[in-house]
Design a protein around this motif. Structure first.
Motif, PDB file in Angstrom:
ATOM      1  N   GLU A 269       0.648  -1.165   0.399  1.00  0.00           N
ATOM      2  CA  GLU A 269      -0.520  -0.065   0.110  1.00  0.00           C
ATOM      3  C   GLU A 269       0.750   0.895  -0.282  1.00  0.00           C
ATOM      4  O   GLU A 269       0.682   2.086  -1.201  1.00  0.00           O
ATOM      5  CB  GLU A 269      -0.841  -0.039   1.426  1.00  0.00           C
ATOM      6  CG  GLU A 269      -1.854   0.937   1.279  1.00  0.00           C
ATOM      7  CD  GLU A 269      -3.023   0.599   1.930  1.00  0.00           C
ATOM      8  OE1 GLU A 269      -3.657   1.737   2.786  1.00  0.00           O
ATOM      9  OE2 GLU A 269      -3.139   0.113   3.292  1.00  0.00           O
ATOM     10  N   TYR A 312      -1.592  -8.053   2.675  1.00  0.00           N
ATOM     11  CA  TYR A 312      -2.803  -6.878   3.663  1.00  0.00           C
ATOM     12  C   TYR A 312      -2.220  -6.854   5.343  1.00  0.00           C
ATOM     13  O   TYR A 312      -1.061  -7.519   5.387  1.00  0.00           O
ATOM     14  CB  TYR A 312      -3.848  -8.120   3.763  1.00  0.00           C
ATOM     15  CG  TYR A 312      -4.649  -7.628   2.335  1.00  0.00           C
ATOM     16  CD1 TYR A 312      -5.020  -5.770   1.878  1.00  0.00           C
ATOM     17  CD2 TYR A 312      -4.502  -9.035   1.670  1.00  0.00           C
ATOM     18  CE1 TYR A 312      -5.320  -6.285   1.549  1.00  0.00           C
ATOM     19  CE2 TYR A 312      -5.911  -8.345   0.306  1.00  0.00           C
ATOM     20  CZ  TYR A 312      -6.070  -7.343   0.282  1.00  0.00           C
ATOM     21  OH  TYR A 312      -6.971  -7.070  -0.630  1.00  0.00           O
ATOM     22  N   ILE A 319      -8.782  -4.695   4.484  1.00  0.00           N
ATOM     23  CA  ILE A 319      -8.904  -5.563   3.672  1.00  0.00           C
ATOM     24  C   ILE A 319     -10.142  -5.939   2.835  1.00  0.00           C
ATOM     25  O   ILE A 319     -10.440  -5.896   1.906  1.00  0.00           O
ATOM     26  CB  ILE A 319      -8.660  -7.239   4.521  1.00  0.00           C
ATOM     27  CG1 ILE A 319      -7.835  -7.582   5.285  1.00  0.00           C
ATOM     28  CG2 ILE A 319      -9.180  -8.225   3.497  1.00  0.00           C
ATOM     29  CD1 ILE A 319      -7.136  -8.340   5.672  1.00  0.00           C
ATOM     30  N   SER A 322     -10.465  -3.464  -0.025  1.00  0.00           N
ATOM     31  CA  SER A 322      -9.568  -3.600  -1.412  1.00  0.00           C
ATOM     32  C   SER A 322     -10.633  -4.930  -1.774  1.00  0.00           C
ATOM     33  O   SER A 322      -9.866  -5.079  -3.142  1.00  0.00           O
ATOM     34  CB  SER A 322      -8.368  -4.168  -0.613  1.00  0.00           C
ATOM     35  OG  SER A 322      -8.250  -2.972   0.354  1.00  0.00           O
ATOM     36  N   LEU A 340      -1.440 -12.336   4.483  1.00  0.00           N
ATOM     37  CA  LEU A 340      -2.226 -11.698   5.900  1.00  0.00           C
ATOM     38  C   LEU A 340      -1.671 -11.491   6.923  1.00  0.00           C
ATOM     39  O   LEU A 340      -0.915 -12.281   7.279  1.00  0.00           O
ATOM     40  CB  LEU A 340      -3.380 -12.030   5.997  1.00  0.00           C
ATOM     41  CG  LEU A 340      -4.343 -11.067   7.367  1.00  0.00           C
ATOM     42  CD1 LEU A 340      -4.567  -9.791   6.632  1.00  0.00           C
ATOM     43  CD2 LEU A 340      -5.347 -12.378   7.353  1.00  0.00           C
ATOM     44  N   ASP A 346       2.014  -3.923   9.196  1.00  0.00           N
ATOM     45  CA  ASP A 346       2.063  -3.912   7.732  1.00  0.00           C
ATOM     46  C   ASP A 346       3.476  -4.445   7.546  1.00  0.00           C
ATOM     47  O   ASP A 346       4.161  -4.289   7.883  1.00  0.00           O
ATOM     48  CB  ASP A 346       1.812  -2.647   7.388  1.00  0.00           C
ATOM     49  CG  ASP A 346       2.482  -1.444   7.514  1.00  0.00           C
ATOM     50  OD1 ASP A 346       4.066  -2.070   8.236  1.00  0.00           O
ATOM     51  OD2 ASP A 346       2.298  -0.186   8.147  1.00  0.00           O
TER      52      ASP A 346
END
Length: 657
Positions: A269, A312, A319, A322, A340, A346
């Motif tokens: 991200e 993610y 989540i 997205s 995940l 992150d």
């Protein structure tokens, strides 16, 4: 505009290998003599984008984009002709001598000016980070705190904007940059009514955003003032002629080679996620920079790989938000895996906490295909609630319906059936409903695709039968009264020029080439279509000067219309499958029948011209009152009809009387 000598331009075009140039942006696969890929200029699921190495050109049979190596860079990067030449010169280590005088720089077009001023801003922010006391005392410690090495900072050209209202703007104006370009790139905010102008970025660490060729097109900027609630954490450059955030992925320039080599792209991200993973040896990583994933960003990744792994953090709300966007990845035909991280982590924080080796191991252990991940997520939410379970199943089928590959769809439907404990036929029925609805609502049909290779004999026979039927339909269409004679004539003129350009130096008998034969036979024919008349005259002039009228020379013509038409004429949409030879069936190619083909194309054009002449005479006939003129016209019509019949007999066409 800075001028590049013709001999240097010729050297660049000669050395620029079309496969290498296009291959930097698109994953090419060899089929027959050409290379194929999904087009980088429009969305498609099956490849219609062709690269012909022997001709040095590319052609998309879906959207029509075509050209040589220079044109490809212009198309894919949106640059000028000069900028494209510079790009290729740098790639092939060719020195370019340019006029760098103020007058030449001033004459650069607006787009080039935006690139230049963005590069200046990047260098300014880099210098402020390393050479300015404020940058060293505020900006540098932040990067150090985030664990970034000097090599990473240098590689991504990170910088710092001084906490001053107009320090950058003054510096740019002092260097001679125009205020309108500063405003257009968003580097400077101008308040006309107040007569004020000030820097957009102040007191922030700077992340230059680059296009795939490494040109700076915009910036992301993070504030370091945690106590200022009014100031947003991140400020990005606004949209401009060179920066469209929906088309850009942060880190793609640094990651593209690794993505191609690893055949996988990690999607994160934020900027720091990219930097930390890159520093940890995971270089095939890019970021959507906090924006929702777009179709163009997916296409950009698809140029280099068909495999995306989305990383993610552990935030469930993020989540769920997205998931809808990632359906676009499935629709684009790409394979999606998901990793995940534990709640509260992150990619950036996790790799800094556990280290590079443990992070890579975590990726391998926890990577799962997107459908499995989504079904597990929805199954957990639904639990024993029948209504939620039904909604979850429907959501799953919607995602599966986005997958263009039938085998993958079938596997995922089976998997979904097992996950939710529901009959597979029910899921298939639901998929069929969704598919029929999408077909009904579709506004455009997909463009026809090139034949596949390695086909079975039955498939090849079916393709051959379809091709024969299409050709027969074309000639039937030409003979329909309602078909415009001008359109038919244009088609025949096009085929003559196509034949001349493709087989100019091919001998049809000893001492006689196809171009010599066709140009000689048609010297009394006046072409009616302007573009083909120009090309025919140019070919004839070349021959008179003692040169072969080859397509390669015309593809470098200064007239864009000539260039595009010639590329279109020499581009082959279909190739004969090698499978015929496997079945020991010899199928002659057009190149094997040049003598036969050149004669027939000449006859076809003459036949259509005669028909046009007959029509003109017939149209004139009712207006003639003088007996002598009437008799002359009738004799002309009779002679033309006899000529028409002679040509038709040679072509094997029955002419109705």
């Amino acid at each position: 505009m800075a001028l590049i000598k013709k001999e240097v331009v010729d050297q660049i075009i000669l050395q620029a290998d079309i496969v290498e140039v296009v291959g930097d942006f698109v994953s090419l696969k060899k089929k027959g003599q050409n290379m194929w890929a999904c087009c980088p200029f429009h969305h498609e699921k099956s490849p219609s984008f062709s690269v012909a190495p022997n001709k040095g050109i590319y052609k998309c049979f879906g959207c029509g984009k075509a050209g040589n190596s220079v044109q490809f860079i212009m198309d894919v990067e949106g640059t000028s002709y000069v900028e494209a030449l510079k790009y290729l010169a740098k790639k092939y280590s060719i020195d370019i001598e340019e006029d760098q005088s103020p007058a030449a720089v001033q004459a650069q077009n607006e787009r080039d000016s935006l690139y230049i001023i963005s590069d200046f801003a990047k260098e300014y922010y880099v210098k402020a980070l390393h050479k300015n006391d404020e940058g060293q005392s505020i900006g540098a410690p932040y990067f150090k705190q985030r664990g970034l090495s000097a090599a990473t900072i240098q590689k991504f050209e990170l910088g710092y904007s001084l906490d001053s209202w107009d320090d950058f703007t003054k510096a740019a104006l002092d260097k001679g940059f125009q205020l309108k370009y500063l405003e257009e790139t968003g580097l400077t905010i101008v308040k006309q009514e107040e007569g004020k102008q000030y820097d957009r970025f102040r007191g922030r660490v700077m992340f230059p955003i680059q296009n795939v060729s490494g040109r700076t097109i915009g910036f992301g900027a993070r504030t370091l003032k945690s106590n200022d609630k009014k100031s947003p954490k991140y400020v990005n450059s606004p949209e401009s002629p060179i920066y469209h955030k929906s088309d850009v992925l942060y880190g793609m320039f640094q990651a593209k080679q690794s993505i191609r080599q690893e055949d996988e792209c990690f999607l994160v991200e934020g900027y720091l996620d990219v930097l930390s993973l890159h520093q940890g040896g995971i270089e095939n990583v890019v970021a959507s920079s906090g924006t929702s994933l777009t179709e163009n960003q997916i296409k950009l990744i698809g140029r280099y790989t068909k495999y995306i792994t989305v990383l993610y953090d552990g935030d469930p709300a993020g989540i769920k938000a997205s998931l809808r966007g990632i359906d676009l990845i499935l629709e684009g035909g790409l394979n999606v895996n998901v990793v995940l991280f534990p709640d509260g982590d992150d990619p950036d924080s996790y790799i800094r906490r556990v280290g590079d080796t443990a992070f890579k191991a975590y990726l391998k252990e926890h990577s799962q295909d997107f459908i499995s991940f989504k079904s597990a997520l929805y199954a957990q939410e639904a639990k024993d609630n029948p209504v939620k379970k039904a909604d979850a199943i429907r959501e799953m089928v919607v995602s599966i319906s986005k997958i263009p590959d039938a085998i993958k769809r079938s596997v995922f439907l089976q998997q979904c059936s097992l996950r939710f404990g529901i009959d597979e036929q029910v899921l298939i029925s639901e998929y069929n409903k969704i598919h029929l609805t999408e077909q009904k609502n579709a506004r455009h049909q997909a463009p026809p695709q090139p034949s596949s290779y390695g086909s079975s004999f039955d498939e090849m026979a079916a393709e051959a039968e379809a091709a024969a039927a299409a050709e027969a339909a074309m000639y039937e269409d030409e003979n329909q009264a309602e078909t415009s004679q001008n359109d038919v004539l244009q088609r025949r003129e096009r085929e003559v020029i196509r034949f001349i350009l493709n087989y100019a130096d091919k001998e049809i008998e000893e001492g006689l080439t196809a171009s010599q034969f066709m140009l000689s036979e048609l010297e009394d024919i006046e072409f009616k279509t302007p573009i083909y008349k120009r090309l025919f005259d140019m070919c004839r002039l070349k021959l008179e000067q003692g040169f072969v009228p080859t397509a390669s020379e015309f593809m470098q013509h200064e007239d864009k219309e000539i260039r595009n038409e010639v590329i279109d004429l020499v581009s082959e949409k279909y190739e004969l499958s090698d499978g015929w030879a496997t079945h020991e069936i010899f199928v002659p190619r057009e190149a094997d029948l040049v003598s036969y083909g050149s004669e027939r194309e000449v006859l076809r054009l003459k036949w259509r011209n005669v028909q046009m002449m007959i029509k003109d005479q017939m149209d004139t006939l009712p207006n003639l009152s003088n007996a002598q003129d009437l008799d002359k016209c009738l004799r002309t019509i009779k002679a033309l009809k006899e000529f028409e019949k002679q040509i038709a007999d040679l072509l094997g066409i029955v002419v109705s009387r």
